[in-house]
Design a protein around this motif. Structure first.
Motif, PDB file in Angstrom:
ATOM      1  N   GLY A  30       0.824  -1.193   0.000  1.00 37.71           N
ATOM      2  CA  GLY A  30       0.000   0.000   0.000  1.00 37.71           C
ATOM      3  C   GLY A  30       0.855   1.237   0.000  1.00 37.71           C
ATOM      4  N   ASP A  31       0.238   2.329  -0.344  1.00 34.50           N
ATOM      5  CA  ASP A  31       0.920   3.616  -0.408  1.00 34.50           C
ATOM      6  C   ASP A  31       0.206   4.625   0.474  1.00 34.50           C
ATOM      7  OD1 ASP A  31       2.721   2.735  -2.357  1.00 34.50           O
ATOM      8  OD2 ASP A  31       1.364   3.277  -3.979  1.00 34.50           O
ATOM      9  N   ALA A  32       0.971   5.513   1.073  1.00 32.34           N
ATOM     10  CA  ALA A  32       0.435   6.684   1.754  1.00 32.34           C
ATOM     11  C   ALA A  32       0.850   7.880   0.902  1.00 32.34           C
ATOM     12  CB  ALA A  32       0.999   6.806   3.158  1.00 32.34           C
ATOM     13  N   ILE A  51      -4.709   6.721   1.662  1.00 36.70           N
ATOM     14  CA  ILE A  51      -4.071   5.410   1.761  1.00 36.70           C
ATOM     15  C   ILE A  51      -4.666   4.512   0.685  1.00 36.70           C
ATOM     16  CG2 ILE A  51      -3.728   3.370   3.191  1.00 36.70           C
ATOM     17  CD1 ILE A  51      -3.755   5.206   5.611  1.00 36.70           C
ATOM     18  N   PHE A  52      -3.785   3.790  -0.030  1.00 40.81           N
ATOM     19  CA  PHE A  52      -4.196   2.926  -1.130  1.00 40.81           C
ATOM     20  C   PHE A  52      -3.613   1.523  -0.968  1.00 40.81           C
ATOM     21  CE2 PHE A  52      -4.271   7.161  -2.899  1.00 40.81           C
ATOM     22  CZ  PHE A  52      -5.454   7.168  -3.635  1.00 40.81           C
ATOM     23  N   PRO A  53      -4.389   0.543  -0.526  1.00 41.13           N
ATOM     24  CA  PRO A  53      -3.901  -0.835  -0.560  1.00 41.13           C
ATOM     25  C   PRO A  53      -3.874  -1.329  -2.008  1.00 41.13           C
ATOM     26  CG  PRO A  53      -6.096  -0.725   0.395  1.00 41.13           C
ATOM     27  CD  PRO A  53      -5.689   0.667   0.087  1.00 41.13           C
ATOM     28  N   LYS A  54      -2.902  -2.216  -2.319  1.00 35.98           N
ATOM     29  CA  LYS A  54      -2.822  -2.755  -3.673  1.00 35.98           C
ATOM     30  C   LYS A  54      -2.327  -4.189  -3.647  1.00 35.98           C
ATOM     31  CE  LYS A  54      -0.239   0.157  -5.804  1.00 35.98           C
ATOM     32  NZ  LYS A  54       0.577   0.872  -6.774  1.00 35.98           N
ATOM     33  N   GLY A  66      -2.040  -5.659 -11.506  1.00 37.57           N
ATOM     34  CA  GLY A  66      -2.828  -5.708 -10.281  1.00 37.57           C
ATOM     35  C   GLY A  66      -3.839  -4.596 -10.215  1.00 37.57           C
ATOM     36  N   SER A  67      -4.285  -4.302  -9.004  1.00 39.64           N
ATOM     37  CA  SER A  67      -5.247  -3.210  -8.803  1.00 39.64           C
ATOM     38  C   SER A  67      -5.024  -2.585  -7.429  1.00 39.64           C
ATOM     39  CB  SER A  67      -6.685  -3.707  -8.942  1.00 39.64           C
ATOM     40  OG  SER A  67      -6.964  -4.661  -7.952  1.00 39.64           O
ATOM     41  N   GLU A  68      -5.437  -1.331  -7.336  1.00 38.07           N
ATOM     42  CA  GLU A  68      -5.398  -0.630  -6.061  1.00 38.07           C
ATOM     43  C   GLU A  68      -6.773  -0.058  -5.777  1.00 38.07           C
ATOM     44  OE1 GLU A  68      -2.398   2.442  -6.552  1.00 38.07           O
ATOM     45  OE2 GLU A  68      -3.937   3.913  -7.018  1.00 38.07           O
ATOM     46  N   ILE A  69      -7.086   0.033  -4.490  1.00 44.16           N
ATOM     47  CA  ILE A  69      -8.351   0.601  -4.041  1.00 44.16           C
ATOM     48  C   ILE A  69      -8.011   1.789  -3.151  1.00 44.16           C
ATOM     49  CG2 ILE A  69     -10.411   0.196  -2.645  1.00 44.16           C
ATOM     50  CD1 ILE A  69     -10.132  -2.781  -3.433  1.00 44.16           C
ATOM     51  N   GLY A  70      -8.658   2.900  -3.399  1.00 45.43           N
ATOM     52  CA  GLY A  70      -8.403   4.087  -2.597  1.00 45.43           C
ATOM     53  C   GLY A  70      -9.630   4.513  -1.813  1.00 45.43           C
ATOM     54  N   SER A  81     -11.959   4.713  -4.944  1.00 48.82           N
ATOM     55  CA  SER A  81     -11.465   4.553  -6.313  1.00 48.82           C
ATOM     56  C   SER A  81     -11.023   3.121  -6.524  1.00 48.82           C
ATOM     57  CB  SER A  81     -10.312   5.512  -6.593  1.00 48.82           C
ATOM     58  OG  SER A  81      -9.200   5.228  -5.781  1.00 48.82           O
ATOM     59  N   PHE A  82     -11.069   2.716  -7.770  1.00 50.20           N
ATOM     60  CA  PHE A  82     -10.593   1.401  -8.184  1.00 50.20           C
ATOM     61  C   PHE A  82      -9.781   1.592  -9.455  1.00 50.20           C
ATOM     62  CE2 PHE A  82     -11.066  -2.435 -10.786  1.00 50.20           C
ATOM     63  CZ  PHE A  82     -10.481  -3.358  -9.943  1.00 50.20           C
ATOM     64  N   VAL A  83      -8.495   1.216  -9.408  1.00 51.04           N
ATOM     65  CA  VAL A  83      -7.608   1.440 -10.545  1.00 51.04           C
ATOM     66  C   VAL A  83      -6.776   0.187 -10.814  1.00 51.04           C
ATOM     67  CG1 VAL A  83      -5.750   2.861 -11.493  1.00 51.04           C
ATOM     68  CG2 VAL A  83      -7.444   3.892  -9.974  1.00 51.04           C
TER      69      VAL A  83
END
Length: 171
Positions: A30-32, A51-54, A66-70, A81-83
């Motif tokens: 994840g990213d901050a 914060i975005f878990p991926k 993959g994908s990340e959810i924000g 968000s869904f990317v």
């Protein structure tokens, strides 16, 4: 203190760790983000944190899909968000420090908490330039420079992200 910092810096740059960025492995993390954004037709930038878990899977060596959810909440707005994304590492898996490029297309769903505006769904695309610093073959720190473009409310977003990732080796 300067000597300790110098020794740790030299150690970090000279270590050789084989990261798990090879076909068949999984990446979780994840990213901050400290982010700035600007409304269309406005000169003022605003700032907030997210914060975005991926999660992702290496389809070939050095290429993860993959994908990340924000999720973002402040006093006036809530959004998710869904990317889906693709990330490519530029150097060999043996490198401790490995730069990458990443791109993604997705959607952001924005809800105004005060119901002034209706719920809004935006199409978005994003590009990231970054590097992973691997402490072990399974754990790394990411630092990225991000660019997002949204279709409705925000024109452009520029951010710097810090995050951790964990790589799970195939059995």
């Amino acid at each position: 203190m300067k000597k300790i910092t110098l020794i740790l810096s030299i150690l970090l740059f000279t270590l050789s760790v084989k990261a798990q960025i090879t076909k068949g492995n999984w990446m979780f993390g994840g990213d901050a983000i400290i982010q700035g954004y600007k409304f269309k037709n406005s000169e003022k930038f605003n700032y907030y944190a997210e914060i975005f878990p991926k999660a992702g899977y290496f389809v070939i060596d050095k290429l993860v899909i993959g994908s990340e959810i924000g999720i973002f909440i402040n006093s006036a707005t809530f959004y998710t968000s869904f990317v889906p994304f693709t990330r490519y590492y530029l150097l060999s898996p043996e490198k401790t420090i490995n730069p990458f490029i990443e791109g993604g297309l997705g959607f952001k769903n924005i809800k105004d908490k005060q119901d002034i505006d209706p719920t809004l769904t935006e199409f978005m695309y994003q590009f990231k330039l970054g590097t992973s610093i691997f402490f072990t073959n399974s754990v790394g720190l990411n630092v990225t420079l991000n660019y997002k473009n949204n279709s409705f409310q925000f024109d452009q977003e520029i951010s710097v992200a810090f995050g951790f990732q964990i790589h799970l080796e195939k059995k």
